[in-house]
Every structure is written in structure tokens, then in C-alpha cells.
Design a protein around this motif. Sequence first.
Motif, PDB file in Angstrom:
ATOM      1  N   MET A 125     -29.668 -12.821   5.194  1.00 37.12           N
ATOM      2  CA  MET A 125     -29.892 -11.432   4.771  1.00 37.12           C
ATOM      3  C   MET A 125     -31.323 -11.025   5.082  1.00 37.12           C
ATOM      4  N   ASN A 171     -35.544  -5.794   2.389  1.00 32.39           N
ATOM      5  CA  ASN A 171     -36.067  -5.929   1.024  1.00 32.39           C
ATOM      6  C   ASN A 171     -34.941  -6.284   0.059  1.00 32.39           C
ATOM      7  N   THR A 172     -34.447  -7.517   0.182  1.00 31.52           N
ATOM      8  CA  THR A 172     -33.281  -7.931  -0.603  1.00 31.52           C
ATOM      9  C   THR A 172     -33.538  -9.201  -1.396  1.00 31.52           C
ATOM     10  N   THR A 173     -34.794  -9.527  -1.657  1.00 31.03           N
ATOM     11  CA  THR A 173     -35.114 -10.779  -2.353  1.00 31.03           C
ATOM     12  C   THR A 173     -34.452 -10.844  -3.716  1.00 31.03           C
ATOM     13  N   LYS A 212     -31.784  -9.247  -4.790  1.00 29.94           N
ATOM     14  CA  LYS A 212     -30.333  -9.347  -4.663  1.00 29.94           C
ATOM     15  C   LYS A 212     -29.927 -10.750  -4.231  1.00 29.94           C
ATOM     16  N   ARG A 213     -30.656 -11.335  -3.295  1.00 32.61           N
ATOM     17  CA  ARG A 213     -30.348 -12.694  -2.856  1.00 32.61           C
ATOM     18  C   ARG A 213     -30.443 -13.675  -4.015  1.00 32.61           C
ATOM     19  N   VAL A 237     -22.248  -9.792   0.327  1.00 33.64           N
ATOM     20  CA  VAL A 237     -23.406 -10.307   1.076  1.00 33.64           C
ATOM     21  C   VAL A 237     -23.195 -10.273   2.586  1.00 33.64           C
ATOM     22  N   LYS A 282     -19.422   0.000  -1.461  1.00 30.79           N
ATOM     23  CA  LYS A 282     -20.646   0.157  -2.234  1.00 30.79           C
ATOM     24  C   LYS A 282     -20.837   1.623  -2.599  1.00 30.79           C
ATOM     25  N   PRO A 301     -26.329  -5.821   4.385  1.00 31.23           N
ATOM     26  CA  PRO A 301     -25.732  -6.333   3.175  1.00 31.23           C
ATOM     27  C   PRO A 301     -25.574  -5.228   2.147  1.00 31.23           C
ATOM     28  N   THR A 302     -24.422  -5.167   1.520  1.00 28.59           N
ATOM     29  CA  THR A 302     -24.177  -4.130   0.535  1.00 28.59           C
ATOM     30  C   THR A 302     -24.609  -4.573  -0.835  1.00 28.59           C
ATOM     31  N   GLU A 303     -24.732  -3.636  -1.712  1.00 25.62           N
ATOM     32  CA  GLU A 303     -25.179  -3.936  -3.068  1.00 25.62           C
ATOM     33  C   GLU A 303     -23.989  -3.975  -3.997  1.00 25.62           C
TER      34      GLU A 303
END
Length: 323
Positions: free
Chosen positions: A39, A42-44, A46-47, A265, A271, A320-322
Motif C-alpha cells: 500500500m 498516506n495510509t500508515t 490504515k495499514r 486493502v 467505499k 486502497p479503499t478505506e
Amino acid sequence: MSAISVFEHSYYIGNYMSGILYGVALVIYFMTMKALSTMRGNTTGKRRFFAIYSTLLILLLTVDISCNAVWGEQMWITFRDTPGGVPVFVETQVSVWYQTLSSTSVVALIFLGDALLIHRLFLIWGSSYLVIVVPMLAYLTAFSLAIIVLVVVGKPGGNFFGGKAINFGTPYYAITISMNILITLLICLRLRYQSKSVRRALGKDDAKIYTSVSTMLIESAAPYTLVGIMFLIPYARGSQIAISFGQVWAKLTCLSPQLIVLRVVTGKAWKSDIVKQETSLMAFDNDKTPITSGIYSLSSCGTMLGSSSNDQWNGVKKVPTEL
């Protein structure tokens, strides 16, 4: 066939099916971890959330599988020659501490999975708090009953499939599964309604990733709900075959949310942006005029969905979706 014989057959079949489903769960878990590692952006946060959530699911499932395997080994191998044999072992060891631990892990899996389903319902219905009022009330009620069930089965002589446990367990599972049925129906209806707009925006072929039958089954956790119904009926009747369905259902409490997370992911899940697009498209159809004031236009729908197979959306990558 005696009751104890039915119990043994059911437990054996349930354990066998559980081993298969556990292998599937492990594969999905590692696929999720691999997807998380790739991924970007700016997805830290979420990961981290997805990694912790998925790991917690697989750890709880491992506890359940391990405890059931040990109990089966004790019943059929270690204590098979003790006075009274299997019937006495089942009667005296059904409330042993690691069986209570197994039941606790399953309850935790159920509540983790149901929490995700309620959140998905909230998101797919356009962040509407009204639609989750009844599921939330059922969720909190079931949580209270689950605590009582665990206390009852954890006491000496407690039996998950008999006595007072059924008196509290039946309403607990009835509420939980009824909530699952309601959520499944609401999500399926909403996705069916929304899929028409998505097909018009992307075309039939490119929209399959969001509108196929498999998508609706996974997003709504339909298999989890259906097996739950199959478990509830014999359980409420006090039938020993409930243990087979119960063990399969317990594994689906991990598999169903894990499949949803994997779709999220990998950028394949519905979403909030897609829901907004559907609303915009419906308004476009009703008014027959483009919508431009702060709302996405028809031409942007494909971009937000992330389809790159159609020439119209070339160069647009899936993101990647939320949740």
C-alpha cells in the motif's frame, strides 16, 4: 445411534472442516499482509489498523482450533481407557479451562466480525446513523448475554450444549444471527441498488469488480449468516449435531471479515466515495442536468472507482479503499 455417538461424530466432522477452513484463513491472512506491505500513500494508520485487526482475528481462530484439537486428543486417545470412557470424559471435562478459552475466543471473533459488518453497513448506506440503530442495540444486547453464557459454561459442570447455557445461549445466538440476517439483507439491497449506476458509469465489464454476485456475498458476509442459521436451529433444540455447524460457523466469524479486509486493502471494496458517486448519478438521472457544485460529476465516477482496464480511465491506478 446414542446421543454420545452423535456428539462424537459431530465433533469429529466439525474438527475436520475446521482444519480445512483454518488453512483457507491462513492463506487469506498472508494475502492481506502482502497487500498491506504494498500500500502506498498516506495510509500508515490504515495499514496499522488492518494489520492489527487481521492478526487478532487469526490469533483468536488459532486459539479456538488448538483448544478443540487438544480436547479431541484427550477424549479419543489420552483418556480412552479410563473408567467410563468417552461418556464420562465428556461429562466431566466439557467445562475444562481450555474449552472455556475456546468458547471465549469464538465470542471475541463474533463481536469483532459483527463490529466490522455494522461499520460496512453504515458506510454503504451513505454514513447513515439511522440504519445502524437496530443493529447496534442488538449488538450490545448480545454482548451482555454472551458474558452470561461464558460465566455459566466456565463453572464446574457447565455444558455449552446443555443446561443453563442453552437458556442464555439460545437468545444470544438468536439475536446475533437475526442481526446478521438484517445486516446482510440491507447491504445486499443497497449494493443491488447502487450497482445500476456503477454499470452505467463504467460499463458492464469494468463494473463487475463492484457489482458481481460474489461481491455482494462477500461484502454482506452472507455465508457467515447462512451457516449461523444452520447452527441456531439444532442448538435451540438441544441436538448434538449443532456442534458441527457451530465449529464451521466459528471459523466463518474469522473468514468473512478477513475477506472484506482483503477486498479493502486491494482496492476492490465499496467505499464512501463510491456511495457518493452513486448518489450523484441518481440525482443526475432525475434532474437530467450535470451536477458540479461540490459533488462529483458523472465523468469522475470511473476515476474514483479506480478502474484502469477501460481506455477512458487509462493511467488511473487503483488505490486502497478505506473502511
